[in-house]
Design a protein around this motif. Structure first.
Motif, mmCIF file in Angstrom:
data_model
loop_
_atom_site.group_PDB
_atom_site.id
_atom_site.type_symbol
_atom_site.label_atom_id
_atom_site.label_comp_id
_atom_site.label_asym_id
_atom_site.label_seq_id
_atom_site.Cartn_x
_atom_site.Cartn_y
_atom_site.Cartn_z
ATOM 1 N N LYS A 1 0.827 -1.215 0.000
ATOM 2 C CA LYS A 1 0.000 0.000 0.000
ATOM 3 C C LYS A 1 0.860 1.265 0.000
ATOM 4 O O LYS A 1 0.704 2.136 -0.840
ATOM 5 N N THR A 2 1.766 1.367 0.955
ATOM 6 C CA THR A 2 2.541 2.604 1.080
ATOM 7 C C THR A 2 3.597 2.732 -0.003
ATOM 8 O O THR A 2 3.785 3.813 -0.561
ATOM 9 N N GLU A 3 4.288 1.644 -0.327
ATOM 10 C CA GLU A 3 5.333 1.718 -1.342
ATOM 11 C C GLU A 3 4.747 1.963 -2.724
ATOM 12 O O GLU A 3 5.325 2.701 -3.525
ATOM 13 N N LYS A 4 3.600 1.367 -3.028
ATOM 14 C CA LYS A 4 2.983 1.570 -4.338
ATOM 15 C C LYS A 4 2.496 3.003 -4.482
ATOM 16 O O LYS A 4 2.639 3.611 -5.543
ATOM 17 N N LYS A 5 1.945 3.567 -3.410
ATOM 18 C CA LYS A 5 1.482 4.962 -3.457
ATOM 19 C C LYS A 5 2.660 5.893 -3.734
ATOM 20 O O LYS A 5 2.586 6.765 -4.584
ATOM 21 N N GLU A 6 3.761 5.681 -3.017
ATOM 22 C CA GLU A 6 4.940 6.523 -3.224
ATOM 23 C C GLU A 6 5.468 6.376 -4.652
ATOM 24 O O GLU A 6 5.822 7.354 -5.295
ATOM 25 N N TRP A 7 5.502 5.147 -5.163
ATOM 26 C CA TRP A 7 5.965 4.906 -6.523
ATOM 27 C C TRP A 7 5.052 5.620 -7.520
ATOM 28 O O TRP A 7 5.520 6.292 -8.441
ATOM 29 N N ASN A 8 3.739 5.468 -7.336
ATOM 30 C CA ASN A 8 2.778 6.115 -8.220
ATOM 31 C C ASN A 8 2.938 7.641 -8.183
ATOM 32 O O ASN A 8 2.859 8.296 -9.215
ATOM 33 N N ASP A 9 3.167 8.191 -6.990
ATOM 34 C CA ASP A 9 3.358 9.627 -6.855
ATOM 35 C C ASP A 9 4.586 10.092 -7.646
ATOM 36 O O ASP A 9 4.587 11.200 -8.213
ATOM 37 N N LYS A 10 5.632 9.270 -7.675
ATOM 38 C CA LYS A 10 6.868 9.666 -8.359
ATOM 39 C C LYS A 10 6.836 9.434 -9.865
ATOM 40 O O LYS A 10 7.440 10.185 -10.616
ATOM 41 N N PHE A 11 6.181 8.350 -10.300
ATOM 42 C CA PHE A 11 6.355 7.935 -11.685
ATOM 43 C C PHE A 11 5.101 7.964 -12.543
ATOM 44 O O PHE A 11 5.190 7.705 -13.747
ATOM 45 N N THR A 12 3.951 8.238 -11.995
ATOM 46 C CA THR A 12 2.738 8.358 -12.834
ATOM 47 C C THR A 12 2.174 9.737 -12.685
ATOM 48 O O THR A 12 2.199 10.341 -11.617
#
Length: 157
Positions: free
Chosen positions: A145-156
Motif C-alpha cells: 500500500k505505502t510503497e505503491k502509493k509513493e511509486w505512483n506519486d513519483k512515476f505516474t
C-alpha cells in the motif's frame, strides 16, 4: 504416511501428467526439498518462465497447493490462470527446482529470510529477462500500500 495418502498423491501426479503438467523427477513424495521453484511453459523451442515461488517442501506445495488446486478446478491465483492459459495454447508445463535452500538452524528468522531472499533473487533474475512480472510476483517484504502509493506519486502523472 498411510498407503491411502500415498495412493492419493500418486493419483494427483498422474492426473497432472495427463494434462501435460510435469514436475522435475527429483521432486517426489519423500524428497522434502526446501527451496525455490519455477513454473515453465514449453512448446517447441520456446520456454517461458511464468512463476517463481518458495516452499519448505516443494512436493507438498505442488500437490497440496498449486497443482492440486488447479486439478480441482480452482482458478483464483495468477499461477493457476496462467497454467490454464498456457495449456489451452498447447504448451507443456514444467515445475523445476531453481535453488535448494537448506536450514542452517541458527534461528527461525534467519532461516526464513534466507529462503525469502533466494526466492527474491530468482524473481529478479527472471524479471531482468523480461519474465515473471505479475501481481503474484511481488516480494512479501514489500509494503504494497505505502510503497505503491509513493511509486505512483513519483512515476505516474
Amino acid at each position: 504416511m498411510t498407503i491411502r495418502e500415498k495412493d492419493e498423491f500418486s493419483k494427483r501426479i498422474n492426473a497432472a501428467q495427463l494434462l501435460n503438467i510435469f514436475v522435475q523427477d527429483e521432486i517426489t513424495l519423500n524428497s522434502h526439498i526446501r527451496g525455490v521453484y519455477g513454473f515453465f511453459a514449453k512448446k517447441d523451442d520456446e520456454e517461458i518462465p511464468f512463476y517463481v515461488g518458495k516452499s519448505n517442501n516443494i512436493f507438498n506445495r505442488m500437490f497440496t497447493g498449486h497443482i492440486y488446486h488447479y486439478l480441482r478446478g480452482v482458478r483464483n491465483t495468477d499461477v493457476q490462470k496462467r497454467i490454464e492459459d498456457f495449456l489451452k495454447k498447447g504448451y507443456v508445463i514444467e515445475v523445476r527446482i531453481l535453488k535448494k535452500v537448506r536450514y542452517k538452524g541458527d534461528s527461525f528468522i534467519q532461516d526464513a529470510n534466507r529462503l525469502a531472499l533466494a526466492e527474491l533473487k530468482e524473481i529478479v533474475k527472471q524479471q531482468n529477462k523480461g519474465f515473471c512480472i505479475t501481481e503474484d510476483q511481488i516480494s512479501e517484504a514489500v509494503k504494497q500500500k505505502t510503497e505503491k502509493k509513493e511509486w505512483n506519486d513519483k512515476f505516474t502523472k
